[in-house]
Design an enzyme around this catalytic site. Structure first.
Site, mmCIF file in Angstrom:
data_model
loop_
_atom_site.group_PDB
_atom_site.id
_atom_site.type_symbol
_atom_site.label_atom_id
_atom_site.label_comp_id
_atom_site.label_asym_id
_atom_site.label_seq_id
_atom_site.Cartn_x
_atom_site.Cartn_y
_atom_site.Cartn_z
ATOM 1 N N ASP A 1 59.168 -17.529 34.193
ATOM 2 C CA ASP A 1 58.005 -18.401 34.021
ATOM 3 C C ASP A 1 58.410 -19.708 33.332
ATOM 4 O OD1 ASP A 1 55.288 -18.974 34.202
ATOM 5 O OD2 ASP A 1 54.696 -16.993 33.476
ATOM 6 N N GLU B 1 57.661 -22.185 38.198
ATOM 7 C CA GLU B 1 57.273 -23.428 37.511
ATOM 8 C C GLU B 1 56.104 -24.086 38.254
ATOM 9 O OE1 GLU B 1 58.055 -25.298 40.337
ATOM 10 O OE2 GLU B 1 58.849 -26.937 39.101
ATOM 11 N N TRP B 2 55.401 -23.275 39.043
ATOM 12 C CA TRP B 2 54.117 -23.645 39.653
ATOM 13 C C TRP B 2 54.231 -24.812 40.651
ATOM 14 C CZ3 TRP B 2 54.000 -24.021 33.969
ATOM 15 C CH2 TRP B 2 53.895 -22.770 33.372
ATOM 16 N N GLY B 3 55.426 -25.004 41.207
ATOM 17 C CA GLY B 3 55.594 -26.018 42.253
ATOM 18 C C GLY B 3 55.637 -27.435 41.721
ATOM 19 N N ASP C 1 48.643 -20.841 39.347
ATOM 20 C CA ASP C 1 48.186 -19.450 39.377
ATOM 21 C C ASP C 1 47.030 -19.285 40.355
ATOM 22 O OD1 ASP C 1 50.040 -18.928 37.479
ATOM 23 O OD2 ASP C 1 48.649 -18.178 35.971
#
Ligand code: GLA
Length: 436
Positions: free
Chosen positions: A163, A196-198, A218
């Site tokens: 994460d 890293e959520w793009g 998320d």
């Protein structure tokens, strides 16, 4: 830490520039289950009471491994079993290594990994690149990449999700590259999932260091959010859309989650069956990892609230809607191939067609209607690159039913109706081309 007695065969990049280090179930998008909102306790508690989610302990994890089989996930092809931000102790051990939560896993993590392996599952654990993990505030891996990779390898872990919370001043690409190197230095083939959520376009550099990476933020079980994830994912250029060992992860499937699931990020699922069907269809055709997060155990309310998961009070269970949407083998087959990920084929404004080439020459096509009213959809088969005069077999994958054959256009006359927020999923196969 003991060095691993074997070497990974293909740690170097292959000509296709994808990352095959020998980790299991990585050539195709990972298909599995995560504890994220699947093992909360204190739910369904009183409305006002915040659920404690991201809980796990030895008993609940072992029962979930068993339930993975009993509810039909294994039989449908699911293989990954992941623990999210729930397992680590709040303190490293005296030597500076991560350890499993001492109260919840008194025998440590190794027996749990062994148990999952003994049931044919690929086992994944979560960590965070920064100082702490996101929700659990457990130790992050910052400053401990070598030790943490070594511990994961020693326990026999097959997948690590990393994460990106508490990473002030850190850069995703060099950080994830360093952890990837640390994982490979252990000699154990481990699937690396970056989270890293793009934000730093991981699809452009991810294939050099990881097998999958989050392409979006998320995912929570609200229609506006599912629609947003699909739209964001669709922006990724086709060249980076996904290929073997290099998958864009749209985050976990929340299929069928209502109040029986811990509330992801504080939200209670409220999507309709039509919307959840869209979720599964689009994750499948866009070749996202399909990691289901939902309780696999139905426990007595008192024990559920107390977080007291025992074989006496819990039985394996998913809902009829979840069975219908998550165990359809023809839909899963659209996801579980190693051809490039699906792409946007046609944007008709209110609705879109997406397609994914399948290995046998057939093509999966999704008609997706994110609008708030019914849409009339059709497709010229020339859009698939098929010659004029081509006769096609058409299969409705949700209904698992053959439709009448059609030439050049689907449907041969008129339109198919796509419900608001709905998705229809078909497979087209060439029967013959007209020889002129
Ligand atoms: C972040 C991730 C989620 C989940 C939580 C755990 O929000 O994006 O997928 O792992 O952290 O704390």
């Amino acid at each position: 830490m003991k060095p691993w007695p074997f070497l990974v065969f293909s740690l170097g990049l292959r000509p296709t520039d994808c990352y095959d280090n020998g980790a299991p179930h990585s050539r195709k998008p990972p298909l599995g289950w995560s504890s994220w909102v699947g093992l909360g306790r204190q739910w369904p508690g009183p409305e006002a009471q915040a659920p404690e989610f991201d809980f796990c302990d030895e008993e609940s994890v072992k029962l979930s491994v068993d339930a993975f089989h009993e509810v039909g996930l294994f039989d449908a092809g699911y293989r990954h079993f992941h623990l999210d931000d729930c397992w680590a102790d709040h303190e490293r051990n005296a030597s500076g290594f991560l350890q499993a939560d001492r109260q919840h896993f008194p025998k440590g993590m190794k027996p749990i990994v062994d148990y999952a392996h003994s049931k044919g599952l690929t086992f994944g654990l979560y960590t965070c690149a920064g100082t702490y993990t996101c929700v659990g505030h457990r130790p992050g891996s910052k400053g401990h990449f070598r030790e943490d990779a070594a511990v994961f390898a020693e326990w026999g872990v097959d997948v690590v999700k990393m994460d990106w919370c508490f990473t002030d001043g850190m850069q995703p690409e060099p950080t994830y590259t360093a952890f990837s190197e640390a994982l490979n230095a252990t000699g154990r083939p481990i699937h690396f999932n970056m989270c890293e959520w793009g934000r730093a376009s991981p699809w452009t550099w991810g294939p050099r260091v990881a097998q999958s990476w989050r392409a979006t933020g998320d995912h929570v079980p609200l229609w506006q959010d599912t629609k947003k994830v699909i739209a964001q994912r669709s922006q990724i250029p086709a060249a980076y859309a996904g290929r073997p060992f290099a998958w864009n992860d749209m985050d976990m499937l929340e299929t069928g989650n209502y109040r029986q699931a811990a509330h992801a990020n504080g939200k209670t699922g409220n999507m309709t069956s039509v919307e959840y069907r869209t979720e599964v269809s689009m994750w499948a055709i866009l070749a996202s990892p399909m990691i289901v997060t939902t309780p696999l155990l139905n426990c007595s309310k008192t024990d559920q609230i107390a977080g007291n998961f025992t074989s006496g009070s819990c039985r394996p269970s998913i809902t009829p809607l979840q069975k219908e949407l998550l165990l359809n083998k023809e839909v899963i087959a659209v996801n579980q191939v190693d051809t490039p990920a699906g792409r946007l084929l046609k944007d008709a404004g209110s609705w879109m067609a997406y397609s994914r080439d399948l290995p046998d020459g057939s093509v999966a096509v999704a008609f997706y209607n994110p609008s708030d009213s019914t849409a009339d959809a059709s497709l010229d088969l020339s859009a698939l690159g098929w010659a004029s005069g081509t006769m096609a077999r058409v299969r409705d994958l949700w209904a698992q039913k053959e439709l009448p054959q059609t030439r050049d256009r689907f449907p041969s006359t008129g339109f198919v109706e796509v419900q608001a927020h709905g998705t229809l999923l078909y497979r087209f196969s060439k029967v013959s081309e007209l020889i002129v």
